[in-house]
Enzyme design. Sequence first.
Site, PDB file in Angstrom:
ATOM      1  N   TYR A  21       0.816  -1.229   0.000  1.00 47.78           N
ATOM      2  CA  TYR A  21       0.000   0.000   0.000  1.00 47.78           C
ATOM      3  C   TYR A  21       0.843   1.270   0.000  1.00 47.78           C
ATOM      4  CZ  TYR A  21      -3.327  -3.567   1.356  1.00 47.78           C
ATOM      5  OH  TYR A  21      -4.058  -4.717   1.396  1.00 47.78           O
ATOM      6  N   ARG A  22       2.050   1.206  -0.548  1.00 46.55           N
ATOM      7  CA  ARG A  22       2.975   2.347  -0.592  1.00 46.55           C
ATOM      8  C   ARG A  22       3.353   2.859   0.794  1.00 46.55           C
ATOM      9  NH1 ARG A  22       4.482   3.198  -5.331  1.00 46.55           N
ATOM     10  NH2 ARG A  22       3.176   2.549  -7.057  1.00 46.55           N
ATOM     11  N   LEU A  23       3.230   1.971   1.781  1.00 48.52           N
ATOM     12  CA  LEU A  23       3.631   2.359   3.148  1.00 48.52           C
ATOM     13  C   LEU A  23       5.076   1.893   3.352  1.00 48.52           C
ATOM     14  CD1 LEU A  23       0.284   1.383   4.876  1.00 48.52           C
ATOM     15  CD2 LEU A  23       1.003   3.607   4.029  1.00 48.52           C
TER      16      LEU A  23
END
Length: 211
Positions: A187-189
């Site tokens: 999640y692009r974290l």
Amino acid sequence: MSDTVPIEHATWLRSGDFTEADEPLRLFAAWFEDAKKAEPSDPDAMALATVDADGLANVRMVLLKGFDERGFVFYSNEESQKGRELAANHKASLAFHWKSLRRQVRLRGAVTTVSAAEADAYFATRPRSSQIGAWARRQSRPLESRLAFEKAIALNAAKFGPVPRPPFWIGYRVTPAVMEFWHDRPYRLHDRIEFRRADAAAAWTKTRLYP
Ligand SMILES: Cc1cc2nc3c(=O)[nH]c(=O)nc-3n(C[C@H](O)[C@H](O)[C@H](O)COP(=O)(O)O)c2cc1C
């Protein structure tokens, strides 16, 4: 990535692959070993950024030919565009992207040239054709035709027995003042760790950055 575990409870959110994260050179060495196993080609390829006289950035790929506590070494032609830019401004940035591992390493710092003895020793390990090519390539200057290049290669091949290192073919060492490790997370974290030091003799400080 499945959403069966709500994000606030996901264990992967806690950290990336920074198992040896207190010393950036050791961490780089571990990641580079992983990259050599995972990357189908050129795990040693890195983007080298310099700036020209107008402050306009210039980036191109080069190959890492060695690294240790003194810095990260690549070889090139000192009369090339990058060579001229580095002669005027002894600073550079490097970036590795190991796509198979979804990892990035960036570093920035001062640039010095490696000793003639070190460059000679590395040049001697190159295949003869690469050594002749180093003499024939007037890197970054206009080339009239591919035929002119072939002639330059033939002339240099005829000229040399053992091929000495061209004086303009030199090694550069980037001594990092900043090194950043980035690892893709769902999640692009993503997870990012930045190491900084005031100079090459100072201790590193470590900071986690927002992705
Ligand atoms: C994967 C890859 C590795 C490269 N390695 C080098 C290298 O180690 N040294 C070098 O001078 N050029 C290397 N090149 C070529 C450079 O990217 C560039 O075209 C050349 O050095 C001229 O750049 P300049 O005009 O900015 O000086 C490589 C290119 C690629 C795609």
